[in-house]
Design a protein around this motif. Sequence first.
Motif, PDB file in Angstrom:
ATOM      1  N   GLU A   1      40.208  37.864 -32.438  1.00  0.00           N
ATOM      2  CA  GLU A   1      39.512  37.202 -33.672  1.00  0.00           C
ATOM      3  C   GLU A   1      40.466  36.811 -34.727  1.00  0.00           C
ATOM      4  OE1 GLU A   1      36.754  35.956 -33.565  1.00  0.00           O
ATOM      5  OE2 GLU A   1      36.145  36.929 -31.567  1.00  0.00           O
ATOM      6  N   PRO A   2      41.794  36.898 -34.522  1.00  0.00           N
ATOM      7  CA  PRO A   2      42.836  36.505 -35.664  1.00  0.00           C
ATOM      8  C   PRO A   2      42.594  34.833 -36.093  1.00  0.00           C
ATOM      9  CG  PRO A   2      44.167  36.379 -33.623  1.00  0.00           C
ATOM     10  CD  PRO A   2      42.553  36.798 -33.519  1.00  0.00           C
ATOM     11  N   PRO A   3      43.132  34.606 -37.239  1.00  0.00           N
ATOM     12  CA  PRO A   3      42.704  33.280 -37.707  1.00  0.00           C
ATOM     13  C   PRO A   3      43.439  31.946 -37.136  1.00  0.00           C
ATOM     14  CG  PRO A   3      44.026  34.575 -39.303  1.00  0.00           C
ATOM     15  CD  PRO A   3      43.905  35.401 -38.373  1.00  0.00           C
ATOM     16  N   ASN A   4      44.573  32.285 -36.291  1.00  0.00           N
ATOM     17  CA  ASN A   4      44.860  30.972 -35.634  1.00  0.00           C
ATOM     18  C   ASN A   4      45.395  31.513 -34.164  1.00  0.00           C
ATOM     19  OD1 ASN A   4      47.814  31.923 -35.219  1.00  0.00           O
ATOM     20  ND2 ASN A   4      47.779  31.653 -37.300  1.00  0.00           N
ATOM     21  N   THR A   5      45.523  30.494 -33.242  1.00  0.00           N
ATOM     22  CA  THR A   5      45.438  30.485 -31.815  1.00  0.00           C
ATOM     23  C   THR A   5      46.784  31.227 -31.521  1.00  0.00           C
ATOM     24  OG1 THR A   5      46.530  28.458 -31.553  1.00  0.00           O
ATOM     25  CG2 THR A   5      43.873  28.692 -31.198  1.00  0.00           C
ATOM     26  N   ARG A   6      47.786  31.095 -32.128  1.00  0.00           N
ATOM     27  CA  ARG A   6      49.102  31.684 -31.976  1.00  0.00           C
ATOM     28  C   ARG A   6      49.074  33.273 -31.861  1.00  0.00           C
ATOM     29  NH1 ARG A   6      53.784  29.331 -35.286  1.00  0.00           N
ATOM     30  NH2 ARG A   6      52.250  28.559 -36.818  1.00  0.00           N
ATOM     31  N   LEU A   7      48.169  33.537 -32.870  1.00  0.00           N
ATOM     32  CA  LEU A   7      48.132  35.286 -32.785  1.00  0.00           C
ATOM     33  C   LEU A   7      47.063  35.824 -31.812  1.00  0.00           C
ATOM     34  CD1 LEU A   7      47.625  35.729 -36.754  1.00  0.00           C
ATOM     35  CD2 LEU A   7      49.719  36.377 -35.437  1.00  0.00           C
ATOM     36  N   ILE A   8      46.418  34.947 -31.376  1.00  0.00           N
ATOM     37  CA  ILE A   8      45.399  35.232 -30.215  1.00  0.00           C
ATOM     38  C   ILE A   8      46.186  35.271 -29.011  1.00  0.00           C
ATOM     39  CG2 ILE A   8      43.759  34.483 -28.630  1.00  0.00           C
ATOM     40  CD1 ILE A   8      42.312  33.088 -31.308  1.00  0.00           C
ATOM     41  N   ASN A   9      47.143  34.281 -28.906  1.00  0.00           N
ATOM     42  CA  ASN A   9      48.129  34.254 -27.611  1.00  0.00           C
ATOM     43  C   ASN A   9      49.137  35.740 -27.753  1.00  0.00           C
ATOM     44  OD1 ASN A   9      47.409  31.832 -26.567  1.00  0.00           O
ATOM     45  ND2 ASN A   9      48.691  30.511 -27.793  1.00  0.00           N
ATOM     46  N   ALA A  10      49.535  35.977 -28.968  1.00  0.00           N
ATOM     47  CA  ALA A  10      50.354  37.319 -28.978  1.00  0.00           C
ATOM     48  C   ALA A  10      49.535  38.455 -28.914  1.00  0.00           C
ATOM     49  CB  ALA A  10      51.035  37.083 -30.474  1.00  0.00           C
ATOM     50  N   GLY A  11      48.371  38.358 -29.160  1.00  0.00           N
ATOM     51  CA  GLY A  11      47.516  39.646 -28.765  1.00  0.00           C
ATOM     52  C   GLY A  11      47.392  39.634 -27.256  1.00  0.00           C
ATOM     53  N   ILE A  12      47.125  38.698 -26.625  1.00  0.00           N
ATOM     54  CA  ILE A  12      46.883  38.536 -25.192  1.00  0.00           C
ATOM     55  C   ILE A  12      48.177  39.205 -24.628  1.00  0.00           C
ATOM     56  CG2 ILE A  12      46.385  37.403 -23.065  1.00  0.00           C
ATOM     57  CD1 ILE A  12      44.349  35.927 -24.808  1.00  0.00           C
ATOM     58  N   ALA A  13      49.371  38.493 -24.988  1.00  0.00           N
ATOM     59  CA  ALA A  13      50.582  38.807 -24.461  1.00  0.00           C
ATOM     60  C   ALA A  13      51.199  40.201 -24.389  1.00  0.00           C
ATOM     61  CB  ALA A  13      51.752  37.889 -24.883  1.00  0.00           C
ATOM     62  N   THR A  14      50.551  41.126 -25.391  1.00  0.00           N
ATOM     63  CA  THR A  14      50.901  42.151 -25.728  1.00  0.00           C
ATOM     64  C   THR A  14      50.023  43.113 -25.194  1.00  0.00           C
ATOM     65  OG1 THR A  14      49.859  42.394 -27.799  1.00  0.00           O
ATOM     66  CG2 THR A  14      52.331  41.665 -27.894  1.00  0.00           C
ATOM     67  N   ILE A  15      49.050  42.615 -24.161  1.00  0.00           N
ATOM     68  CA  ILE A  15      48.444  43.745 -23.435  1.00  0.00           C
ATOM     69  C   ILE A  15      49.150  44.167 -22.187  1.00  0.00           C
ATOM     70  CG2 ILE A  15      46.419  43.751 -22.061  1.00  0.00           C
ATOM     71  CD1 ILE A  15      44.979  41.827 -23.750  1.00  0.00           C
ATOM     72  N   HIS A  16      49.489  45.357 -21.968  1.00  0.00           N
ATOM     73  CA  HIS A  16      50.254  46.204 -20.859  1.00  0.00           C
ATOM     74  C   HIS A  16      49.585  46.871 -19.839  1.00  0.00           C
ATOM     75  CE1 HIS A  16      53.557  44.424 -22.987  1.00  0.00           C
ATOM     76  NE2 HIS A  16      53.308  45.119 -24.340  1.00  0.00           N
ATOM     77  N   ASP A  17      48.211  46.852 -20.324  1.00  0.00           N
ATOM     78  CA  ASP A  17      47.388  47.818 -19.220  1.00  0.00           C
ATOM     79  C   ASP A  17      45.906  47.270 -18.966  1.00  0.00           C
ATOM     80  OD1 ASP A  17      45.416  49.492 -21.095  1.00  0.00           O
ATOM     81  OD2 ASP A  17      47.362  49.180 -21.998  1.00  0.00           O
ATOM     82  N   MET A  18      45.700  47.503 -17.583  1.00  0.00           N
ATOM     83  CA  MET A  18      44.352  46.848 -17.481  1.00  0.00           C
ATOM     84  C   MET A  18      43.186  47.367 -18.207  1.00  0.00           C
ATOM     85  SD  MET A  18      44.849  44.858 -15.195  1.00  0.00           S
ATOM     86  CE  MET A  18      43.304  44.252 -14.316  1.00  0.00           C
ATOM     87  N   GLU A  19      43.182  48.856 -18.645  1.00  0.00           N
ATOM     88  CA  GLU A  19      42.264  49.324 -19.534  1.00  0.00           C
ATOM     89  C   GLU A  19      42.032  48.354 -20.638  1.00  0.00           C
ATOM     90  OE1 GLU A  19      41.073  53.296 -21.961  1.00  0.00           O
ATOM     91  OE2 GLU A  19      42.619  53.487 -20.353  1.00  0.00           O
ATOM     92  N   THR A  20      43.122  48.300 -21.486  1.00  0.00           N
ATOM     93  CA  THR A  20      42.967  47.470 -22.665  1.00  0.00           C
ATOM     94  C   THR A  20      42.559  45.948 -22.287  1.00  0.00           C
ATOM     95  OG1 THR A  20      44.810  48.587 -23.695  1.00  0.00           O
ATOM     96  CG2 THR A  20      44.615  46.431 -24.438  1.00  0.00           C
ATOM     97  N   LEU A  21      43.049  45.511 -20.985  1.00  0.00           N
ATOM     98  CA  LEU A  21      42.575  44.174 -20.815  1.00  0.00           C
ATOM     99  C   LEU A  21      41.091  44.243 -20.509  1.00  0.00           C
ATOM    100  CD1 LEU A  21      44.238  41.289 -19.603  1.00  0.00           C
ATOM    101  CD2 LEU A  21      42.737  42.056 -17.531  1.00  0.00           C
ATOM    102  N   ARG A  22      40.492  44.743 -19.881  1.00  0.00           N
ATOM    103  CA  ARG A  22      39.187  45.091 -19.768  1.00  0.00           C
ATOM    104  C   ARG A  22      38.343  45.200 -20.875  1.00  0.00           C
ATOM    105  NH1 ARG A  22      40.883  48.825 -15.460  1.00  0.00           N
ATOM    106  NH2 ARG A  22      41.065  47.807 -13.528  1.00  0.00           N
ATOM    107  N   ALA A  23      38.874  45.910 -21.823  1.00  0.00           N
ATOM    108  CA  ALA A  23      38.058  45.967 -23.035  1.00  0.00           C
ATOM    109  C   ALA A  23      37.970  44.739 -23.818  1.00  0.00           C
ATOM    110  CB  ALA A  23      38.761  47.212 -24.100  1.00  0.00           C
ATOM    111  N   CYS A  24      39.145  43.967 -23.563  1.00  0.00           N
ATOM    112  CA  CYS A  24      39.190  42.687 -24.288  1.00  0.00           C
ATOM    113  C   CYS A  24      38.267  41.829 -23.769  1.00  0.00           C
ATOM    114  CB  CYS A  24      40.774  42.258 -24.180  1.00  0.00           C
ATOM    115  SG  CYS A  24      41.583  42.992 -25.440  1.00  0.00           S
ATOM    116  N   VAL A  25      38.273  41.723 -22.276  1.00  0.00           N
ATOM    117  CA  VAL A  25      37.350  40.635 -21.597  1.00  0.00           C
ATOM    118  C   VAL A  25      35.858  41.298 -21.824  1.00  0.00           C
ATOM    119  CG1 VAL A  25      36.467  40.293 -19.218  1.00  0.00           C
ATOM    120  CG2 VAL A  25      38.959  40.333 -19.520  1.00  0.00           C
ATOM    121  N   ALA A  26      35.511  42.416 -22.013  1.00  0.00           N
ATOM    122  CA  ALA A  26      34.254  42.865 -22.464  1.00  0.00           C
ATOM    123  C   ALA A  26      34.004  42.282 -23.831  1.00  0.00           C
ATOM    124  CB  ALA A  26      34.158  44.282 -22.211  1.00  0.00           C
ATOM    125  N   TYR A  27      34.784  42.591 -24.797  1.00  0.00           N
ATOM    126  CA  TYR A  27      34.654  42.308 -26.241  1.00  0.00           C
ATOM    127  C   TYR A  27      34.522  40.641 -26.091  1.00  0.00           C
ATOM    128  CZ  TYR A  27      35.280  40.759 -30.922  1.00  0.00           C
ATOM    129  OH  TYR A  27      35.100  40.137 -32.388  1.00  0.00           O
TER     130      TYR A  27
END
Length: 73
Positions: free
Chosen positions: A21-47
Amino acid sequence: MSDSSNLSVDSDGLTPEQRLEPPNTRLINAGIATIHDMETLRACVAYENANQGRVQILRRLEQRASDIRSQDD
């Protein structure tokens, strides 16, 4: 009462809300790129499913899951 996935913080110290939910898409892309484990990824998908349901973001998360899986091989 808020969804527990909003409160789940990964090792980088960011919640799914902060990643997606950051203010621009570059920060969203960076947030996704810095996910390194499936637990975090699942939490983001659920969110994302519970709040916005943006297909483009869900596709990026799906691609990140593929990247993480291929790194584990």
